[in-house]
Design a protein around this motif. Structure first.
Motif, short mmCIF file in Angstrom:
data_model
loop_
_atom_site.label_atom_id
_atom_site.label_comp_id
_atom_site.label_asym_id
_atom_site.label_seq_id
_atom_site.Cartn_x
_atom_site.Cartn_y
_atom_site.Cartn_z
N UNK A 86 -73.92 10.37 -80.54
CA UNK A 86 -74.01 9.81 -79.19
C UNK A 86 -73.04 8.64 -79.03
N UNK A 87 -72.98 7.77 -80.02
CA UNK A 87 -72.07 6.62 -79.96
C UNK A 87 -70.62 7.07 -79.97
N UNK A 88 -70.31 8.09 -80.77
CA UNK A 88 -68.93 8.59 -80.85
C UNK A 88 -68.49 9.18 -79.52
N UNK A 89 -69.40 9.92 -78.88
CA UNK A 89 -69.07 10.53 -77.59
C UNK A 89 -68.81 9.45 -76.55
N UNK A 90 -69.68 8.46 -76.49
CA UNK A 90 -69.47 7.36 -75.53
C UNK A 90 -68.16 6.63 -75.80
N UNK A 91 -67.86 6.40 -77.07
CA UNK A 91 -66.64 5.69 -77.42
C UNK A 91 -65.40 6.48 -77.02
N UNK A 101 -65.12 8.69 -74.59
CA UNK A 101 -64.97 8.66 -73.14
C UNK A 101 -64.49 7.29 -72.67
N UNK A 102 -64.97 6.24 -73.33
CA UNK A 102 -64.52 4.89 -72.97
C UNK A 102 -63.04 4.70 -73.26
N UNK A 103 -62.51 5.46 -74.24
CA UNK A 103 -61.09 5.39 -74.59
C UNK A 103 -60.25 6.38 -73.79
N UNK A 104 -60.85 7.08 -72.83
CA UNK A 104 -60.07 7.94 -71.94
C UNK A 104 -60.12 9.42 -72.25
N UNK A 105 -60.98 9.86 -73.16
CA UNK A 105 -61.07 11.30 -73.45
C UNK A 105 -61.52 12.06 -72.22
N UNK A 106 -60.92 13.23 -71.98
CA UNK A 106 -61.39 14.10 -70.90
C UNK A 106 -62.42 15.09 -71.42
N UNK A 113 -78.25 19.16 -78.50
CA UNK A 113 -79.17 18.12 -78.03
C UNK A 113 -78.43 16.94 -77.42
N UNK A 114 -77.16 16.75 -77.83
CA UNK A 114 -76.35 15.66 -77.29
C UNK A 114 -75.60 16.06 -76.03
N UNK A 115 -75.84 17.29 -75.54
CA UNK A 115 -75.24 17.72 -74.29
C UNK A 115 -73.97 18.53 -74.42
N UNK A 116 -73.60 18.88 -75.65
CA UNK A 116 -72.41 19.70 -75.86
C UNK A 116 -72.72 21.16 -75.54
N UNK A 117 -71.75 21.83 -74.94
CA UNK A 117 -71.89 23.26 -74.63
C UNK A 117 -71.28 24.09 -75.74
N UNK A 118 -71.91 25.21 -76.03
CA UNK A 118 -71.36 26.16 -76.99
C UNK A 118 -70.24 26.92 -76.32
N UNK A 119 -69.02 26.76 -76.83
CA UNK A 119 -67.85 27.43 -76.26
C UNK A 119 -67.62 28.77 -76.96
N UNK A 120 -67.72 28.75 -78.28
CA UNK A 120 -67.48 29.98 -79.03
C UNK A 120 -68.09 29.88 -80.41
N UNK A 121 -68.63 31.00 -80.88
CA UNK A 121 -69.04 31.09 -82.28
C UNK A 121 -67.86 31.66 -83.04
N UNK A 122 -67.42 30.95 -84.05
CA UNK A 122 -66.21 31.36 -84.76
C UNK A 122 -66.52 32.24 -85.96
N UNK A 123 -67.75 32.21 -86.42
CA UNK A 123 -68.26 33.14 -87.43
C UNK A 123 -69.76 32.98 -87.41
N UNK A 167 -68.22 21.70 -76.91
CA UNK A 167 -67.48 20.72 -76.11
C UNK A 167 -68.38 20.06 -75.07
N UNK A 168 -68.01 18.84 -74.70
CA UNK A 168 -68.65 18.14 -73.60
C UNK A 168 -67.56 17.47 -72.78
#
Length: 199
Positions: free
Chosen positions: A138-143, A145-150, A178-188, A195-196
């Motif tokens: 959660x902290x990494x995601x906020x950080x 976005x605060x640094x400009x990640x899209x 649980x942190x709000x990330x969407x499943x984009x693809x299962x790679x195996x 991604x979020x």
């Protein structure tokens, strides 16, 4: 040992600080003299495969330390009672050349600009079982976005069956969901791209 850097966030008793030149001693203390995982020093994704394999632990540590001294974002440290107990690597995807050649981490849209990657977690054994990895995510995601990640993305492991702690350094699919990330693809059968987007 107190962190010589401004606090990024606090989650209950966990204080989170960015890895900087000032907090580097905490990073060294957490990873210990071997740098974890055969002397990785969290350089695995930050160095091309051939360079990583040719480098020893000291060279990998120096590579990461040089990036920190140059002011590059690499990740966050979790502190309990002034002791470092957790780490999450989060930085621009383009700063992690290994991702460009990874089948699991292959980009879903081909555009890495503005994408940040969560590549690694570590929680010291004395602090496991307290949900710290989720709080660090959660902290990494906020950080980011605060640094400009899209977009922030991760490459977690499916953990329906019990796995050794050493297999979970990518995080788990359930934790990212649980942190709000969407499943984009299962790679195996074991790994996924999640991604979020920025709020």
């Amino acid at each position: 040992m107190a962190a010589a850097s401004a606090e990024i966030t606090r989650s209950g008793d966990l204080r989170v600080v960015e890895l900087t030149a000032g907090t580097w001693p905490l990073f060294e203390r957490l990873l210990g003299p071997t740098g974890l995982q055969g002397g990785c020093w969290c350089a695995f994704f930050r160095m091309p495969g051939r360079q990583f394999r040719a480098a020893g632990a000291a060279d990998r540590k120096a590579h990461v330390h040089d990036a920190v001294r140059a002011g590059k974002p690499l990740g966050l440290l979790g502190i309990l009672d002034d002791e470092p107990v957790a780490w999450v690597a989060v930085s621009p995807r383009l700063d992690n050349p290994r991702l460009a050649t990874s089948r699991v981490a292959a980009s879903s849209d081909g555009d890495a600009a503005g994408v940040w990657a969560v590549t690694c977690f570590y929680v010291h054994r004395r602090a496991r079982g307290r949900g710290l990895a989720s709080r660090m995510l959660a902290a990494a995601t906020r950080q980011a976005f605060a640094r400009g990640a899209r977009v922030v993305e991760g490459y977690p492991v499916e953990a329906k069956e019990k796995r050794a702690a050493g297999e979970l350094y990518h995080g788990t699919v359930d934790m990212f969901a649980a942190a709000g990330f969407d499943l984009v693809a299962r790679r195996d059968t074991r790994r996924a791209l999640m991604r979020i987007p920025a709020p």
